[in-house]
Motif scaffolding. Structure first.
Motif, PDB file in Angstrom:
ATOM      1  N   UNK A   1       0.842  -1.195   0.000  1.00  0.00           N
ATOM      2  CA  UNK A   1       0.000   0.000   0.000  1.00  0.00           C
ATOM      3  C   UNK A   1       0.878   1.246   0.000  1.00  0.00           C
TER       4      UNK A   1
ATOM      5  N   UNK B   1       0.964   4.759   1.926  1.00  0.00           N
ATOM      6  CA  UNK B   1       0.380   5.355   3.122  1.00  0.00           C
ATOM      7  C   UNK B   1       0.560   6.866   3.064  1.00  0.00           C
TER       8      UNK B   1
ATOM      9  N   UNK C   1     -17.608   9.188   2.387  1.00  0.00           N
ATOM     10  CA  UNK C   1     -18.558   9.080   1.280  1.00  0.00           C
ATOM     11  C   UNK C   1     -17.902   9.377  -0.066  1.00  0.00           C
TER      12      UNK C   1
ATOM     13  N   UNK D   1     -14.008   7.272  -0.395  1.00  0.00           N
ATOM     14  CA  UNK D   1     -14.101   5.820  -0.339  1.00  0.00           C
ATOM     15  C   UNK D   1     -15.323   5.285  -1.080  1.00  0.00           C
ATOM     16  N   UNK D   2     -16.533   5.678  -0.637  1.00  0.00           N
ATOM     17  CA  UNK D   2     -17.737   5.045  -1.169  1.00  0.00           C
ATOM     18  C   UNK D   2     -18.002   5.410  -2.627  1.00  0.00           C
ATOM     19  N   UNK D   3     -17.924   6.702  -2.957  1.00  0.00           N
ATOM     20  CA  UNK D   3     -18.290   7.108  -4.317  1.00  0.00           C
ATOM     21  C   UNK D   3     -17.196   6.833  -5.340  1.00  0.00           C
ATOM     22  N   UNK D   4     -15.923   6.929  -4.906  1.00  0.00           N
ATOM     23  CA  UNK D   4     -14.847   6.744  -5.882  1.00  0.00           C
ATOM     24  C   UNK D   4     -14.075   5.443  -5.676  1.00  0.00           C
ATOM     25  N   UNK D   5     -14.303   4.766  -4.551  1.00  0.00           N
ATOM     26  CA  UNK D   5     -13.587   3.513  -4.295  1.00  0.00           C
ATOM     27  C   UNK D   5     -12.076   3.678  -4.288  1.00  0.00           C
ATOM     28  N   UNK D   6     -11.594   4.859  -3.862  1.00  0.00           N
ATOM     29  CA  UNK D   6     -10.158   5.127  -3.960  1.00  0.00           C
ATOM     30  C   UNK D   6      -9.343   4.437  -2.880  1.00  0.00           C
ATOM     31  N   UNK D   7      -9.918   4.241  -1.709  1.00  0.00           N
ATOM     32  CA  UNK D   7      -9.113   3.664  -0.640  1.00  0.00           C
ATOM     33  C   UNK D   7     -10.010   3.009   0.395  1.00  0.00           C
ATOM     34  N   UNK D   8      -9.403   2.190   1.227  1.00  0.00           N
ATOM     35  CA  UNK D   8     -10.162   1.492   2.253  1.00  0.00           C
ATOM     36  C   UNK D   8     -10.299   2.364   3.497  1.00  0.00           C
TER      37      UNK D   8
ATOM     38  N   UNK E   1      -3.840   3.338   0.516  1.00  0.00           N
ATOM     39  CA  UNK E   1      -4.418   2.900  -0.759  1.00  0.00           C
ATOM     40  C   UNK E   1      -3.371   2.183  -1.607  1.00  0.00           C
ATOM     41  N   UNK E   2      -3.759   1.732  -2.793  1.00  0.00           N
ATOM     42  CA  UNK E   2      -2.785   1.090  -3.679  1.00  0.00           C
ATOM     43  C   UNK E   2      -1.877   2.152  -4.279  1.00  0.00           C
TER      44      UNK E   2
ATOM     45  N   UNK F   1      -3.467   4.139  -7.111  1.00  0.00           N
ATOM     46  CA  UNK F   1      -4.520   5.097  -6.806  1.00  0.00           C
ATOM     47  C   UNK F   1      -4.076   6.173  -5.830  1.00  0.00           C
TER      48      UNK F   1
END
Lengths: 402, 402
Positions: free
Chosen positions: A227, A229, A264, A267-274, A295-296, A299
């Motif tokens: 990841x 950081x 929101x 994370x949720x709308x763009x799925x960029x990171x956990x 994140x990866x 991203x």
């Protein structure tokens, strides 16, 4: 009490437990740089035998009282505390009077304590998320106020028995100390016990206050992690400032809970990171909004860009519903705190050091209720986030677009 | 209820909060290997819009009720729960009826959910202590029961919208489900609300029980970490077995608290490592004592040797004072549990799945009190630790001396 120690008691008769926190200014900021880690080392050593207890008897005595212990070394203070069945309280306070006033500081256990701390330091080095947060605090507050409790391999090797004894003699004293107690207790009896155990604790000089030395900018740690950081930070006003909760409401809207903006939108709308979050951290003379995202590597750049964008545009289209949700959240947390003697004792201690007095739950609740959307907008329009600090750890450095 | 769902309520009128846990057998063990991670993916997807709520409205509605949420996917069950101010309870249960019975499972959010899970999987790969514990569970329980909730990169890529829908249809149902509620609530009203929200939840087949596939031995993961991470495990009896607490007392003496043997003898007396611990883990058909130690590569071999020695010689010179301390510890924990509606709701659910019924705090307390030193000695003499599993992660492999 006459020696400069304060006692604060909050009876919570609906509980069966009691908890205390005893804090005083023997924190990390009192260390000299070449003895970094000595505050923690002293905290470890005082618990290795005290009063009539040998090292092993001491932990056995604590376990026999059913104590759920916690001790912690922070930048400004060291705290010793425990939660327990209420009937153990008087005896428990007696044990802690031994620890804080009559420790043996056994020379033959210094190397074991040193080894523990070195192990802890190594464990942290295996955790990249911990490393970026450590580094960002150092950039934001400077070496003294941004230092972690573990010291360095070099400083730990240097610390001698005399150093520990001197740190203990100088900083373990009543002036500036506070004992907070919450739970199923009688204030009169607590005061009497505290007076008996700590009334004649010696009183020394008032602890020196240090200033933060901030160094904004970007630092990158290159490492082959799976990841990337990301840590960021920017200055804000400290707890105790009259506009604190107006500022804090903005950060709550940004980051508290799953309907918050960072969760929101990043994370949720763009799925960029956990994981993505931001929170406020206060020292007496300086305070910061710190944030983290993991994140990866692919991203990471977009995550950093979008996160900083959300932070900087916090004041845009603030909604009443966002503020209302944050208020419900705080109220709910206050209900929970009323059910935990340990949380309450710890909040009282934190209030004392930051505000100089305890803040009653009802008063805090009213403060929160009174905040309007306009208050939040005004604060953040007048004080937009700036002087950013950013640290990343991962295979490649990123670009900070501000 | 007539559809096979059980409701258990414990009023705690001294609290202002209430909490519930709703658990049912839709856990990891129901996944096929090539769809590993689908239990978690389904848990994530049902929370992205349900009933009349869009994805964003749903989290906002939960935040507006002041819910402190938790959901978790375990080997055998999935759990949804929340703690909250008691007055929110009825509405909160209605929201969860939407989530569990009427989720939208929006196809356009599947990739976001997938990305979240991949991020989580990567985050774990950055944590060596997590990796050794994951590997030891796999060796102890086999692929199905030892699998983690995150799946693999390959299986996550494979999971389709139809897979999620099928998993939901098959396993999200009332047969074998339990709703536990604790806090400031009226049992009659709770039962009525539960009946209204879940009384006509469809009832499906009883969940299949799987057997563990154990593979004792030693596995080494070579990696350039600054610590060596050691995990070990050996079979024990599950929670629910009539001798469980006699066995558990031995592990408590070994590892619970700072006066326990591992902490005292491995850490305090020898300074071998910073963290060392052991604890019991139960599945319906199999149970294990798992342990962990983290230390420097140079001290890793000695740490492993001394730790396993202490485990194997647990029954030697057991002291009454050790058992007494453990009992005080458990009693103290039970006092604390009476002050947390969330802990209590969660314990009731766990009791239900492991014992088939709730265990009252008073009954548990009496069970613990009745244990004698002879009971503990007898259990561990008849059932000495054996069939060890060991995993290490660090620069070099170690030797397991049994």
């Amino acid at each position: 009490m006459s020696n400069g120690m304060t006692v604060i008691v909050q009876p919570m008769p609906w509980l069966r437990s009691a908890a205390f926190t005893l804090s005083f200014p023997a924190g990390i900021c009192q260390e000299s740089a070449d003895r970094a880690g000595i505050a923690s080392m002293t905290c470890e050593m005082v618990q290795r035998g005290a009063g009539s207890y040998s090292s092993r008897d001491l932990v056995a005595a604590q376990d026999n009282l059913g104590l759920d212990r916690n001790s912690g070394v922070l930048t400004n203070v060291v705290s010793y505390g425990a939660a327990m069945p209420a009937e153990s309280f008087d005896q428990a306070l007696g044990v802690y009077a031994d620890i804080l006033r009559r420790p043996h500081l056994p020379a033959d256990q210094l190397d074991d304590a040193r080894m523990m701390m070195m192990q802890e330091l190594r464990a942290i080095e295996d955790e990249p998320s911990h490393r970026v947060m450590r580094r960002i605090r150092q950039m934001r507050y400077g070496d003294r106020l941004g230092r972690g409790p573990q010291g360095t391999m070099k400083s730990l090797q240097t610390i001698s028995q005399d150093d520990v004894r001197e740190f203990f003699q100088t900083f373990y004293q009543a002036n500036g100390a506070v004992l907070t107690v919450a739970g199923n207790v009688q204030p009169k009896q607590i005061i009497a016990t505290a007076e008996a155990e700590f009334g004649d604790w010696k009183s020394g000089d008032k602890a020196v206050q240090y200033e933060a030395e901030s160094c904004p900018g970007y630092d990158s740690i290159e490492m082959e992690t799976s990841q990337t950081h990301i840590a960021f930070g920017f200055p804000c006003i400290p707890y105790g400032h009259e506009r604190y909760f107006k500022m804090r409401a903005g950060i709550g809207i940004l980051s508290d809970g799953m309907s918050s903006r960072l969760f929101d939108r990043v994370r949720e709308q763009r799925g960029l990171c956990y994981t993505v979050s931001a929170s406020c951290h206060s020292l007496p003379n300086a305070a910061t909004v710190f944030g983290y995202a993991g994140t990866t590597p692919e991203r990471a750049q977009e995550t950093l860009d979008v996160t900083l964008h959300e932070v900087k545009h916090l004041v845009d289209d603030l909604q009443q519903s966002e503020l209302d949700r944050w208020k419900v959240r705080i109220e709910s947390a206050l209900v929970m705190e009323q059910e935990s003697s340990a949380s309450r004792a710890s909040s009282l201690a934190s209030d004392f050091f930051q505000l100089g007095r305890p803040l009653e739950t009802k008063a805090l609740s009213e403060l929160i209720e009174a905040i309007t959307l306009k208050d939040v907008q005004e604060y953040w329009t007048e004080n937009p986030p700036q002087d950013f600090h950013v640290v990343t750890l991962g295979p490649q450095p990123l670009t900070v677009n501000l």
